[in-house]
Design an enzyme around this catalytic site. Sequence first.
Site, short mmCIF file in Angstrom:
data_model
loop_
_atom_site.label_atom_id
_atom_site.label_comp_id
_atom_site.label_asym_id
_atom_site.label_seq_id
_atom_site.Cartn_x
_atom_site.Cartn_y
_atom_site.Cartn_z
N GLU A 127 -7.66 -1.92 4.76
CA GLU A 127 -8.98 -1.46 4.33
C GLU A 127 -8.90 -1.10 2.85
OE1 GLU A 127 -10.19 1.81 6.80
OE2 GLU A 127 -10.19 0.55 8.61
N GLY A 129 -9.24 1.65 1.54
CA GLY A 129 -8.53 2.92 1.36
C GLY A 129 -7.26 3.06 2.19
N GLU A 244 5.80 -11.68 12.49
CA GLU A 244 5.03 -11.94 11.26
C GLU A 244 5.97 -11.93 10.06
OE1 GLU A 244 1.63 -9.43 10.51
OE2 GLU A 244 1.29 -10.34 8.53
#
Length: 381
Positions: A127, A129, A244
């Site tokens: 995000e 923030g 990942e």
Amino acid sequence: MKRRIFKEEHNIFRDQCRRFAEEEIAPHIEEWRKNKQVSREVWKKAGAQGFLCPWMPEEYGGAGADFLYSVVIAEEFSRVGNSGFGAGLHSDVVVPYLYDFGNEEQRRRWLPGCCDGSIITAVAMSEPGAGSDLASMSTTAIDQGDHYLLNGAKTFISNGILADLVVVAAKTNPDANPPHAGISLLVVERGMEGFERGRNLDKLGQHGQDTAELFFNDVKVPKENLLGQEGQGFYYLMKNLQQERLMVCVGAVSHMWRILEHTMEYTRERKAFGRPIASFQNSQFKIAEMYSYCEIAQCFLDRLIEEHMAGEDIVSEVSAAKWWFTDTEFRMADEGLQLHGGYGYMTEYPIANDFADSRVQRIYAGSNEIMKVIIAKRLGL
Ligand SMILES: Cc1cc2nc3c(=O)[nH]c(=O)nc-3n(C[C@H](O)[C@H](O)[C@H](O)COP(=O)(O)OP(=O)(O)OC[C@H]3O[C@@H](n4cnc5c(N)ncnc54)[C@H](O)[C@@H]3O)c2cc1C
């Protein structure tokens, strides 16, 4: 080096994959860079030829192949300089969430499309923030009976413009203590009211990749789109991060070999003071160092691939590989560029894109500093 992890069947598949990369990816890279995204067509073509989610069981549209097929695809796509077509993120990072934590109905609804290229996926954790400190995210998904009301903004989302399905991490319990225990994973579909794409972000490199902002304004996400259990989202993310990061490592090492190849090629051809650049001892030492990095990294990577396939917990080892490989990849790109002189700074030379594209590898999938935080923690420090 002779690699011992592959069998004959993988080598045959590698030939097919290399042909696809050379015919369907390499010629389009420039156009994709200009468009800031790849075509939907390449997704469909890759799906039709079995280059998306090869590991998927046949009943959901895949080939039921082992993890080495994913490794081969990642290596061959990276080898031609691809950094736009986000097939690896889709096949080996996002779709595993749908498969691992989806129920039978969800699997049947989504997985065949993920394999044939008609459904493109993304995962939205970061995000504006909250990046490294994921638990501090502010996107919420509040229970409204038969649906969740999703509100928030995500940024830096790979495949963000093209994605048809986005696995969104959101707080279903914003008051949970500890905060990460309130996170769940919801699948947001293209066309849901209130789901909007923001900018396709301008980046330093990886220009062909659509990295976007996503906004969720009172999106009604049906309960049928919750992945797994409510409140388990953070644990699901942590569970799949090993793969990942391992895939980032595969891309990094493949890229290192590519940088070595380009640098050798150029320094053999370019002359200064009547001699090829490659004949100067400084060039030879740099190239010898690059070669050493490649061999050593490949050896460690192949061991990690085997251990990952055996289901071992190698979080510390993969974290070590992720920071070291991607730092080394970038250093090699920088040194390779230096040996190209002024031409290395020109984007018509592949080394310039190698340099720009590799920079972000040290930041995403958990920054290299976070890799060291993980290692230190697991060492008991
Ligand atoms: C091209 C690109 C593609 C991306 N794709 C996706 C995607 O598909 N989905 C997604 O969810 N996210 C994606 N990301 C986001 C990426 O995962 C984050 O950028 C990354 O996790 C870092 O978060 P941040 O940018 O908020 O940096 P911050 O968390 O603000 O960190 C800033 C700096 O502080 C350091 N730092 C932070 N915490 C610590 C600590 N505890 N100790 C020491 N140092 C620390 C970091 O290492 C970094 O150097 C992508 C990012 C980029 C650039």
